[in-house]
Enzyme design. Structure first.
Site, PDB file in Angstrom:
ATOM      1  N   ASN A   6       0.864  -1.184   0.000  1.00  0.00           N
ATOM      2  CA  ASN A   6       0.000   0.000   0.000  1.00  0.00           C
ATOM      3  C   ASN A   6       0.900   1.233   0.000  1.00  0.00           C
ATOM      4  O   ASN A   6       1.521   1.543   1.006  1.00  0.00           O
ATOM      5  CB  ASN A   6      -0.892  -0.046   1.257  1.00  0.00           C
ATOM      6  CG  ASN A   6      -1.715   1.203   1.443  1.00  0.00           C
ATOM      7  OD1 ASN A   6      -1.826   2.041   0.543  1.00  0.00           O
ATOM      8  ND2 ASN A   6      -2.313   1.334   2.624  1.00  0.00           N
ATOM      9  N   PHE A   7       0.945   1.919  -1.142  1.00  0.00           N
ATOM     10  CA  PHE A   7       1.857   3.071  -1.262  1.00  0.00           C
ATOM     11  C   PHE A   7       1.346   4.303  -0.516  1.00  0.00           C
ATOM     12  O   PHE A   7       2.093   5.257  -0.326  1.00  0.00           O
ATOM     13  CB  PHE A   7       2.055   3.453  -2.737  1.00  0.00           C
ATOM     14  CG  PHE A   7       2.900   2.485  -3.535  1.00  0.00           C
ATOM     15  CD1 PHE A   7       3.448   1.350  -2.962  1.00  0.00           C
ATOM     16  CD2 PHE A   7       3.151   2.724  -4.886  1.00  0.00           C
ATOM     17  CE1 PHE A   7       4.227   0.468  -3.713  1.00  0.00           C
ATOM     18  CE2 PHE A   7       3.932   1.855  -5.645  1.00  0.00           C
ATOM     19  CZ  PHE A   7       4.464   0.727  -5.063  1.00  0.00           C
ATOM     20  N   LYS A   8       0.047   4.325  -0.165  1.00  0.00           N
ATOM     21  CA  LYS A   8      -0.550   5.514   0.476  1.00  0.00           C
ATOM     22  C   LYS A   8      -0.301   6.740  -0.410  1.00  0.00           C
ATOM     23  O   LYS A   8      -0.464   6.649  -1.620  1.00  0.00           O
ATOM     24  CB  LYS A   8      -0.011   5.672   1.900  1.00  0.00           C
ATOM     25  CG  LYS A   8      -0.181   4.370   2.706  1.00  0.00           C
ATOM     26  CD  LYS A   8       0.159   4.483   4.148  1.00  0.00           C
ATOM     27  CE  LYS A   8      -0.070   3.124   4.825  1.00  0.00           C
ATOM     28  NZ  LYS A   8       0.217   3.151   6.251  1.00  0.00           N
ATOM     29  N   HIS A  88      -9.468   1.248   5.629  1.00  0.00           N
ATOM     30  CA  HIS A  88      -8.153   1.483   6.230  1.00  0.00           C
ATOM     31  C   HIS A  88      -8.280   2.497   7.373  1.00  0.00           C
ATOM     32  O   HIS A  88      -8.999   3.485   7.272  1.00  0.00           O
ATOM     33  CB  HIS A  88      -7.166   1.985   5.178  1.00  0.00           C
ATOM     34  CG  HIS A  88      -5.749   1.921   5.649  1.00  0.00           C
ATOM     35  ND1 HIS A  88      -5.237   2.849   6.527  1.00  0.00           N
ATOM     36  CD2 HIS A  88      -4.767   1.022   5.421  1.00  0.00           C
ATOM     37  CE1 HIS A  88      -3.981   2.536   6.800  1.00  0.00           C
ATOM     38  NE2 HIS A  88      -3.669   1.427   6.138  1.00  0.00           N
ATOM     39  N   GLU A 157      -4.991  -4.790  11.065  1.00  0.00           N
ATOM     40  CA  GLU A 157      -3.892  -3.831  11.219  1.00  0.00           C
ATOM     41  C   GLU A 157      -4.073  -3.030  12.504  1.00  0.00           C
ATOM     42  O   GLU A 157      -4.810  -2.033  12.511  1.00  0.00           O
ATOM     43  CB  GLU A 157      -3.882  -2.853  10.046  1.00  0.00           C
ATOM     44  CG  GLU A 157      -3.740  -3.519   8.698  1.00  0.00           C
ATOM     45  CD  GLU A 157      -3.262  -2.512   7.654  1.00  0.00           C
ATOM     46  OE1 GLU A 157      -2.129  -2.671   7.190  1.00  0.00           O
ATOM     47  OE2 GLU A 157      -3.990  -1.566   7.348  1.00  0.00           O
ATOM     48  N   GLY A 163       3.005   2.196  10.593  1.00  0.00           N
ATOM     49  CA  GLY A 163       3.944   3.286  10.330  1.00  0.00           C
ATOM     50  C   GLY A 163       4.780   3.699  11.536  1.00  0.00           C
ATOM     51  O   GLY A 163       5.440   4.728  11.514  1.00  0.00           O
ATOM     52  N   SER A 193       3.857  -2.221  10.330  1.00  0.00           N
ATOM     53  CA  SER A 193       5.310  -2.322  10.454  1.00  0.00           C
ATOM     54  C   SER A 193       5.866  -3.699  10.086  1.00  0.00           C
ATOM     55  O   SER A 193       6.860  -4.144  10.657  1.00  0.00           O
ATOM     56  CB  SER A 193       5.758  -1.901  11.856  1.00  0.00           C
ATOM     57  OG  SER A 193       5.398  -0.552  12.085  1.00  0.00           O
TER      58      SER A 193
HETATM   59  P1  PGA Z   1       3.127   0.189   7.598  1.00  0.00           P
HETATM   60  O1  PGA Z   1       1.633   0.420   7.048  1.00  0.00           O
HETATM   61  O2  PGA Z   1       3.626  -1.081   6.984  1.00  0.00           O
HETATM   62  O3  PGA Z   1       3.890   1.399   7.174  1.00  0.00           O
HETATM   63  O4  PGA Z   1       3.014   0.075   9.089  1.00  0.00           O
HETATM   64  C1  PGA Z   1       0.739  -0.652   6.925  1.00  0.00           C
HETATM   65  C2  PGA Z   1      -0.585  -0.212   6.387  1.00  0.00           C
HETATM   66  O5  PGA Z   1      -1.096   0.841   6.819  1.00  0.00           O
HETATM   67  O6  PGA Z   1      -1.168  -0.877   5.535  1.00  0.00           O
END
Ligand code: PGA
Length: 229
Positions: A6-8, A88, A157, A163, A193
């Site tokens: 997921n690049f966000k 999300h 999640e 993050g 993470s």
């Molecule tokens: P992250 O994000 O791997 O940077 O913790 C995961 C996500 O939000 O899908």
């Protein structure tokens, strides 16, 4: 196993194109039996030739219409997009998406046959209250959601692990996935993470069918290292 990146709000059209070309080369050089999904920012959606599934991080639950700033089904169909992330925590939190909004998106894209990666997760104050409270919180995120939908993948999640560099522990993932599997009989991803240094421990956990990766998916090298390990 499923490996979803997921690049966000990261990467551009140019860097996404380069990323997918690099990913294709890696798949060609070191083929994998795992399923790979990439969720680039909407501006970078295109007709990519790749064995990875390209999906969107969000869309509006309408074919088209007067929804300023949003994109709908018509725009996704142009690029044959049939996969979407819904629920999300960043959208629930920063974009104020209520369970009502989330479930109306779910129902719209379900009716249109999309593969849905549906995200759930609890904040730290709920985690600190213990497993029962976590499950109560997560179960509420299934309100209005058809958990028997055939094209459904769930991503668990924990918000405090997203993050932050601090993944949930093996015990936390293991017990939560076990309880979730009693409620929904669907592929279940872990997210928060996940990175090259912890991926082996995470995917070895019973009840983990893959990972949804943010930060560590932004570099194709690190993402493919995860897939190959
Ligand atoms: P992250 O994000 O791997 O940077 O913790 C995961 C996500 O939000 O899908």
């Amino acid at each position: 196993m499923i490996f979803a990146g997921n690049f966000k709000t990261n990467h551009t059209r140019v860097s996404t194109k380069r990323y997918i070309e690099d990913l294709n080369k890696k798949i060609e050089y070191a083929p994998t039996e795992h399923s790979i999904y990439i969720f680039p920012p909407l501006m970078a959606i295109d007709n990519y030739e790749t064995s990875a599934t390209i999906g969107v991080q969000n869309a509006y639950p309408a074919e088209n219409g007067a929804f300023t700033g949003e994109i709908g089904l018509e725009q996704l169909e142009e690029f044959k997009i049939k996969t979407i992330l819904i629920g999300h925590s960043e959208r629930r939190e920063h974009l104020r998406e209520s369970q009502d909004i989330v479930s109306s998106k779910f129902n719209f894209f379900k009716e249109n046959g999309f593969e849905i990666i549906y995200c759930i997760g609890e904040p730290l104050e709920i985690r600190d209250m213990g497993d029962d409270e976590v499950m109560r919180y997560l179960s509420a995120q299934f309100e209005g959601i058809d958990i028997n939908y055939e094209n459904l993948i769930i991503a668990y999640e924990p918000i405090w692990a997203i993050g932050t560099g601090r993944s949930a522990t093996v015990e936390e993932i293991s017990s939560t996935h076990k309880s979730l599997k009693e409620i929904v009989n669907k592929p279940l991803l872990y997210g928060g993470s996940a990175k090259p240094s912890n991926i082996q421990d995470i995917i070895a956990i019973d009840g983990v069918d893959g990972v949804l990766v943010g930060s560590a998916s932004l570099s194709v090298n690190s993402f493919y290292e995860m897939i190959n390990s």
